[in-house]
Design a protein around this motif. Structure first.
Motif, mmCIF file in Angstrom:
data_model
loop_
_atom_site.group_PDB
_atom_site.id
_atom_site.type_symbol
_atom_site.label_atom_id
_atom_site.label_comp_id
_atom_site.label_asym_id
_atom_site.label_seq_id
_atom_site.Cartn_x
_atom_site.Cartn_y
_atom_site.Cartn_z
ATOM 1 N N ILE A 41 -72.493 98.383 18.233
ATOM 2 C CA ILE A 41 -73.442 97.282 18.405
ATOM 3 C C ILE A 41 -73.130 96.567 19.718
ATOM 4 N N LYS A 42 -74.143 96.456 20.580
ATOM 5 C CA LYS A 42 -73.973 95.786 21.872
ATOM 6 C C LYS A 42 -74.983 94.654 21.997
ATOM 7 N N ASP A 43 -74.520 93.513 22.545
ATOM 8 C CA ASP A 43 -75.415 92.383 22.766
ATOM 9 C C ASP A 43 -74.759 91.427 23.757
ATOM 10 N N GLU A 44 -75.584 90.680 24.492
ATOM 11 C CA GLU A 44 -75.058 89.703 25.440
ATOM 12 C C GLU A 44 -74.428 88.517 24.732
ATOM 13 N N ASN A 45 -74.834 88.274 23.489
ATOM 14 C CA ASN A 45 -74.317 87.144 22.727
ATOM 15 C C ASN A 45 -73.481 87.643 21.553
ATOM 16 N N SER A 46 -72.895 86.695 20.853
ATOM 17 C CA SER A 46 -72.054 87.045 19.715
ATOM 18 C C SER A 46 -72.904 87.528 18.547
ATOM 19 N N ILE A 47 -72.354 88.476 17.788
ATOM 20 C CA ILE A 47 -73.014 89.002 16.598
ATOM 21 C C ILE A 47 -72.612 88.134 15.409
ATOM 22 N N VAL A 48 -73.606 87.628 14.669
ATOM 23 C CA VAL A 48 -73.300 86.762 13.528
ATOM 24 C C VAL A 48 -73.440 87.493 12.196
ATOM 25 N N ASP A 49 -74.144 88.613 12.169
ATOM 26 C CA ASP A 49 -74.130 89.436 10.961
ATOM 27 C C ASP A 49 -74.630 90.838 11.290
ATOM 28 N N TRP A 50 -74.166 91.798 10.504
ATOM 29 C CA TRP A 50 -74.644 93.176 10.608
ATOM 30 C C TRP A 50 -74.708 93.772 9.209
ATOM 31 N N LYS A 51 -75.592 94.722 9.040
ATOM 32 C CA LYS A 51 -75.754 95.394 7.745
ATOM 33 C C LYS A 51 -76.066 96.859 7.996
ATOM 34 N N LEU A 52 -75.536 97.703 7.141
ATOM 35 C CA LEU A 52 -75.854 99.128 7.173
ATOM 36 C C LEU A 52 -76.304 99.531 5.779
ATOM 37 N N PHE A 53 -77.475 100.158 5.690
ATOM 38 C CA PHE A 53 -78.077 100.464 4.400
ATOM 39 C C PHE A 53 -78.270 101.968 4.228
ATOM 40 N N ILE A 54 -78.104 102.420 2.988
ATOM 41 C CA ILE A 54 -78.485 103.767 2.589
ATOM 42 C C ILE A 54 -79.520 103.627 1.476
ATOM 43 N N LEU A 55 -80.681 104.236 1.680
ATOM 44 C CA LEU A 55 -81.802 104.113 0.755
ATOM 45 C C LEU A 55 -82.118 105.474 0.143
ATOM 46 N N ASN A 56 -82.653 105.451 -1.078
ATOM 47 C CA ASN A 56 -83.091 106.694 -1.698
ATOM 48 C C ASN A 56 -84.525 107.007 -1.277
ATOM 49 N N GLU A 57 -85.098 108.050 -1.875
ATOM 50 C CA GLU A 57 -86.452 108.468 -1.480
ATOM 51 C C GLU A 57 -87.505 107.417 -1.801
ATOM 52 N N LYS A 58 -87.214 106.536 -2.774
ATOM 53 C CA LYS A 58 -88.141 105.455 -3.100
ATOM 54 C C LYS A 58 -87.950 104.249 -2.190
ATOM 55 N N ARG A 59 -87.082 104.408 -1.186
ATOM 56 C CA ARG A 59 -86.752 103.345 -0.232
ATOM 57 C C ARG A 59 -86.060 102.167 -0.909
ATOM 58 N N GLU A 60 -85.329 102.454 -1.983
ATOM 59 C CA GLU A 60 -84.510 101.447 -2.652
ATOM 60 C C GLU A 60 -83.095 101.516 -2.097
ATOM 61 N N ILE A 61 -82.477 100.354 -1.871
ATOM 62 C CA ILE A 61 -81.117 100.318 -1.341
ATOM 63 C C ILE A 61 -80.146 100.765 -2.433
ATOM 64 N N VAL A 62 -79.378 101.811 -2.151
ATOM 65 C CA VAL A 62 -78.400 102.300 -3.122
ATOM 66 C C VAL A 62 -76.970 102.026 -2.668
ATOM 67 N N ARG A 63 -76.772 101.854 -1.372
ATOM 68 C CA ARG A 63 -75.433 101.525 -0.871
ATOM 69 C C ARG A 63 -75.586 100.657 0.368
ATOM 70 N N SER A 64 -74.765 99.621 0.460
ATOM 71 C CA SER A 64 -74.844 98.716 1.604
ATOM 72 C C SER A 64 -73.441 98.384 2.091
ATOM 73 N N PHE A 65 -73.324 98.259 3.390
ATOM 74 C CA PHE A 65 -72.109 97.785 4.042
ATOM 75 C C PHE A 65 -72.535 96.615 4.924
#
Length: 695
Positions: A162-186
């Motif tokens: 993750i690159k940005d000129e300013n500070s990062i205040v939050d990040w999320k990484l999602f894994i979704l199933n075929e129904k586009r439902e979140i099954v795993r999150s970091f």
């Protein structure tokens, strides 16, 4: 000031904090140091700013310095009050401000009024963070993963950049199933709830864009947020991040194919004798193949010693019938002997299939003899080796001799007879009927006929292995803390084996405090060298706070030797779990004397750790809640739970926790978290909980 005919010239530096951030209301504070050259002044200031609707600001602060600014004997008597209006023209911010300073200069009261404006030059950052997911093996935004612990593509290894000129205040990484439902999150988000730490402040002065630490790599093992193994199928992966100006960035979306099913297939052979002498009889063999399409296949002819003679490779479309004419890669007829046809299948996710047709006999003359064995490894401790014999000519046989020699060529066993057997068995003993040692041995068969003809088979190698595998186990970190705070969240398990014949299957069992299997990892072949655990059971249950989890490992080698042993304990930290109304610490093993509120001495270390955590979260109020099982009357359990909560309360106060932060309550068996009809459930219900809510 009347002693300062010209405006002050100098420089200032400081550090600012934002304590409250909402859409229409924000609170900032700042600490500044100022040094003026003309006239010479040095002073420091502390200020607080309230911002409304991103337009209007109210400010106040304190100032103290040299040259008589302020009065030590009377305290900090210099303060300042002010207000400002902010507006942005295009991308140029302008702020007009006024401040009132009832200052004291050299003990002489003198009011000061300041009015001014600030103009910001440069472009306003409206661009969200740039997010790049670096995944090895990614082709056309698609990656395959097979989390079955076979050592091949078991984990999805995700590099998060993750690159940005300013500070990062939050990040999320999602894994979704075929129904586009979140099954795993970091995720990671700015934490402002912990105690102020000057060491952390000093680091933040020099490290850019580290408001929220971003891990270099994230590993996904095919499980959901509850720890359950997800079914095979299509999943989607993407990440998002927000900087301190509320700009949001989103990565590209990648497709994940989760596939734990190996390729499928079968082989068959009508005639296993090949005699490539050009007489038109059995000059070649035809192998029938029924192999799944879309996978990578490889076929090999190997001799009795395992050396590769011939190879075929098919990417997606293996033939239904394969003909072998008894020749090698150089088109030369191979030696007489026993051969095997082996097919290897591999899919995109790294799942493998191995199929074999053993005992293909290649003969170039009338008097040929062959031997084959049913396994390359065996343990005389509980089985015998089955040896298959084959004679091209049986008429006129005078005698046959089976000889077994060790790795040094010394004969250890000899069996001979006149009657032709279909099978022979070796029990692993030598000429003196004593069991041979572990190692490599070679088996040969010879046959002598009445006409003086003698024929010899090619030797077959076998490994005698009577020793169970040697197991090595370790895990890190030493204290496991899967509570979502970003520290020691995953347990890295290192399980390796040493064995003469290799590993057939293995298993790791993590036992809960009731000595029942909580989490099981198992597989075939050598153990995966990169097993990661998120602290969830196979049913999605999280480990308990401050408990030890026994680890039992098992392995069976290819010769059938087995071993199972306990290798230690996984120590779980006191977990701080997030809830909608704050945080919770739940501990089941703060032990008291039976029917009393007296704390057991050996469990005080757990409360010492609770003290450390509460000191870290020092801006939270804490309610200590006592709970019991349902043994006894409701009133007695209510009183006992209150008394035990009081004991914990007193312990925390005695060890430095401010009593004004603490409250206590006891609920008896009113709120069970498990079934009180079982001993396991009653143990879980006898607990102390700490509910943390921000002031």
């Amino acid at each position: 000031h009347r002693d300062s005919p010209i405006p002050a010239m100098g420089f200032r530096a400081g550090y600012g904090f934002q304590w409250i951030e909402t859409k229409n209301f924000n609170v900032f504070s700042s600490i500044e140091g100022t040094f003026d050259f003309f006239p010479s002044n040095c002073y420091g200031s502390f200020g607080l700013t309230l911002e409304l609707f991103n337009i209007f600001k109210l400010m106040g602060g304190l100032i103290y310095g040299n040259n008589g600014i302020g009065n030590i004997s009377e305290g900090l008597s210099v303060y300042t009050l002010g207000a400002s209006l902010c507006y942005t023209f295009g991308e140029i911010p302008i702020e007009i401000f006024y401040s009132y300073n009832p200052a004291v200069f050299k003990s002489i009261p003198e009011d000061s009024h300041f009015i001014g404006f600030e103009i910001g030059f440069g472009s306003l950052d409206r661009k969200g963070p740039e997010i790049k997911l670096e995944i090895e093996g990614l082709v056309s935004n698609t990656i395959y993963v097979s989390p079955n612990y076979d050592g091949s593509q078991d984990l999805l290894d995700i590099g998060l950049n993750i690159k940005d000129e300013n500070s990062i205040v939050d990040w999320k990484l999602f894994i979704l199933n075929e129904k586009r439902e979140i099954v795993r999150s970091f995720y990671g988000e700015e934490e402002r709830d912990v105690a102020f730490d000057f060491n952390v402040l000093w680091k933040k002065l020099w490290i850019k864009n580290e408001v929220v630490p971003v891990p270099e790599r994230i590993y996904w093992d095919g499980t959901s947020d509850r720890g359950e193994h997800l079914p095979d199928g299509v999943y989607y992966l993407f990440a998002e991040a927000t900087d301190e100006l509320n700009n949001r960035g989103v990565s590209t979306t990648n497709k994940i194919i989760l596939d734990t099913t190996p390729p499928s297939g079968s082989l068959s052979l009508f005639n296993n004798i090949i005699s490539p002498n050009g007489d038109g009889r059995n000059d070649s063999i035809i192998i029938s193949q029924n192999l799944s399409g879309g996978d990578l296949w490889k076929g090999e002819i190997r001799d009795s010693e395992g050396s590769k003679i011939k190879e075929w490779i098919w990417n997606n479309d293996p033939p239904m019938n394969l003909e072998w004419d008894g020749r090698d890669e150089n088109k030369r007829i191979v030696q007489e002997g026993t051969y095997n046809y082996i097919v290897y299948g591999t899919d995109m996710a790294g799942n493998k299939l191995l199929l074999t047709i053993p005992d293909i006999y290649l003969s170039l003359k009338q008097y040929s003899v062959f031997i084959s064995i049913d396994k390359k490894y065996f343990s005389p401790a509980f089985e015998s080796l089955k040896i298959k014999t084959f004679f091209m000519e049986t008429n006129g046989l005078k005698e046959w001799i089976l000889t077994i020699k060790d790795a040094n060529g010394i004969k250890v066993k000899e069996i001979k007879d006149k009657i032709i057997p279909s099978y022979l068995y070796w029990d692993g003993t030598d000429l003196r009927n004593k069991r041979v040692g572990d190692g490599n041995y070679k088996i040969n068969l010879s046959a002598t006929y009445q006409n003086g003809e003698t024929s010899f088979s090619r030797g077959v190698d076998v490994i005698v292995d009577s020793t169970p595998p040697v197991l090595r186990f370790s895990s890190s970190p030493e204290i496991f803390s899967p509570d979502g705070d970003g520290e020691n969240e995953e347990l890295l398990i290192n399980f390796s084996t040493v064995d003469l014949s290799g590993i057939r299957r293995w298993k790791i069992e993590i036992m809960d405090p009731d000595n029942k299997p909580f989490k099981v990892f198992e597989g075939k072949g050598e153990p995966s060298k990169n097993i990661r655990w998120n602290g969830r059971s196979d049913n999605g249950e999280l480990v308990e706070s401050a408990q030890d989890y026994r680890v039992v490992i098992f392995a069976e080698d290819k010769a059938g030797n087995k071993i199972e042993k306990e290798v230690g304990k996984i120590k779980v930290d006191v977990l701080v779990e997030k809830m909608e109304r704050g945080l919770r610490i739940r501990i089941n093993n703060i032990e008291f004397e039976f029917g009393k509120a007296t704390l057991m001495q050996k469990k005080k270390l757990i409360l010492d750790r609770v003290v450390e955590i509460l000191q870290k979260y020092n801006r939270y109020r804490v309610e200590i809640q006592g709970h019991t099982d349902n043994i006894g009357s409701e009133q007695k359990n209510k009183e006992l739970s209150i008394a035990r909560a009081r004991t914990v309360y007193d312990y925390l106060v005695a060890h430095g926790i401010n009593r004004n932060r603490l409250s206590l309550n006891g609920f008896g068996y009113k709120y069970p978290i498990a079934d009180n009809s079982t001993e396991e459930g009653r143990r879980k219900n006898r607990r102390v909980e700490f509910i943390l809510q921000k002031d």
